[in-house]
Design a protein around this motif. Structure first.
Motif: not given
Length: 395
Positions: A146-147, A151, A196, A202
């Motif tokens: 994830q970026n 997040t 994650t 995503s």
């Protein structure tokens, strides 16, 4: 997701994989053994190949993902799974449209000779390449990483939105926010992507804007394919009904049909006499001419009888081909109808137009299972192949 929903999903997906694998293997075996392979047979073989890949690879992968609750360690595993799902679905939809076009030319334009074996394979290869490209673009929008910026922002938005409008508990919510933020170092969060261990949407690789636009375009392929299939089959059935009504009118009023006489028969029956001093010669010539004329008439009648027989046989063959094309169109339109019904709930859930239910969402795999049963009930040639298979197994 409730635990019982996951268990139900795993059970019926396992049944789908087993039944679909056996059924589609029989379809491939039966249609490859057919002596004459029509364009419809080639499309059916293509669909059976897609369904077999889905039942052997995609459905077991979905079962594994459901068992793991989509918790995986490697990003490539997540992307391969979504590549399989997002490739086979549009490929099936595109083939459905191609089948509808093929049936249109076979029934409404039988002498156009647009769909040949070579062109069918070119069409299938082109649709396959297009589906693979869509699958590759789609799988890049999923992953376990994830970026970090998103997040961190989502972490703030989730707590602030939950605290909004609760003046009494504002202080408690802010304290909860601080505690959650204290568990993460903001500098670490903003430094690099993190794993994650959850296979989910995503937009890290292609960006949020591309992800949003592509999801809409990808979803439109299903809707557009359904609309095209419905329109084409409506045109086909309208043509069939008009043709049937015209035939009924001709059969109801046979007096309105005319028989065209053979040109020149009357002039050829004129008797020719040769002048002679001997009356017997005149009579003999007249008899000879008369006998020769009778022989010519006999030859002409036999020739016309053979031509009528050939025309009758040709007409019966054309009618038989036309009836077979109509039966095939009905069978394949039923396949298209099952496709539309099976994928509609999942499509609406993906667009977030209805509430997501995991059991109903995964029911779209039933399409890959029921096709062999449709062929078995509506295709006599396939039924004969199945009987041969069962007789060989019983020996």
């Amino acid at each position: 997701m409730m635990e019982y929903e996951r268990y139900i999903t795993i059970v019926f997906l396992s049944a789908f994989a087993l039944v679909g694998t056996v059924g589609n293997i029989l379809v491939l075996y039966g249609f490859t053994r057919c002596r004459q392979k029509f364009t419809s047979s080639l499309f059916i073989l293509t669909l059976a190949g897609i369904d077999l890949i889905t039942c052997v690879i995609t459905i077991p992968s979905t079962i594994a993902m459901e068992v793991l609750d989509f918790v995986v360690s490697f990003d490539i595993v997540c992307k391969i799974y979504h590549f399989l799902v997002s490739t086979t679905i549009p490929f099936s939809a595109f083939v459905m449209v191609a089948i509808a076009v093929d049936r249109y030319f076979c029934i409404c334009k039988p002498f156009a000779k647009v769909m040949t074996h070579y062109r069918v394979w070119i069409i299938v290869a082109s649709l396959c390449i297009t589906s693979i490209c869509l699958g590759m673009l789609s799988c890049l929008n999923y992953g376990v990483y994830q970026n970090p910026d998103n997040t961190y922002d989502n972490l703030l938005d989730r707590n602030l939105s939950s605290a909004a409008g609760l003046n009494k508990d504002m202080e408690a919510k802010l304290l909860e926010l601080l505690r959650e933020l204290s568990a993460h170092d903001k500098n670490d969060l903003l430094s690099e992507p993190f794993n994650t261990f959850k296979c989910q949407e995503s937009a890290m690789l292609l960006g949020d804007e591309f992800f949003s636009i592509f999801q809409k375009i990808y979803s439109c392929f299903y809707g557009l394919s359904c609309i095209l299939v419905i329109i084409i089959y409506s045109v086909i059935y309208r043509f069939i009904l008009k043709r049937r009504q015209r035939r009924l009118r001709m059969e109801s009023f046979p007096c309105c049909t005319f028989r065209v006489p053979h040109n020149g028969h009357e002039s050829e029956n004129t008797e020719v006499m040769y002048l002679s001093q001997d009356a017997s010669v005149v009579v003999e010539d007249r008899d000879k001419n008369h006998n020769a004329e009778n022989q010519r008439q006999l030859v002409r009648s036999e020739s016309s009888e053979r031509n009528r027989d050939k025309f009758s046989l040709g007409h019966e063959k054309q009618e038989r081909i036309r009836r077979n094309n109509i039966k095939t169109a009905i069978m394949l339109s039923l396949v298209a109808f099952v496709f539309i019904v099976a994928f509609l709930p999942a499509w609406l859930m993906k667009l977030r137009l209805i509430k997501i239910n995991v059991v109903v969402f995964n029911m779209y795999f039933i399409y890959n299972v029921v096709n062999p049963f449709i062929y078995a009930f509506m295709n006599p040639d396939f039924q004969m192949q199945l009987k041969e298979v069962f007789l060989n197994l019983c020996r």
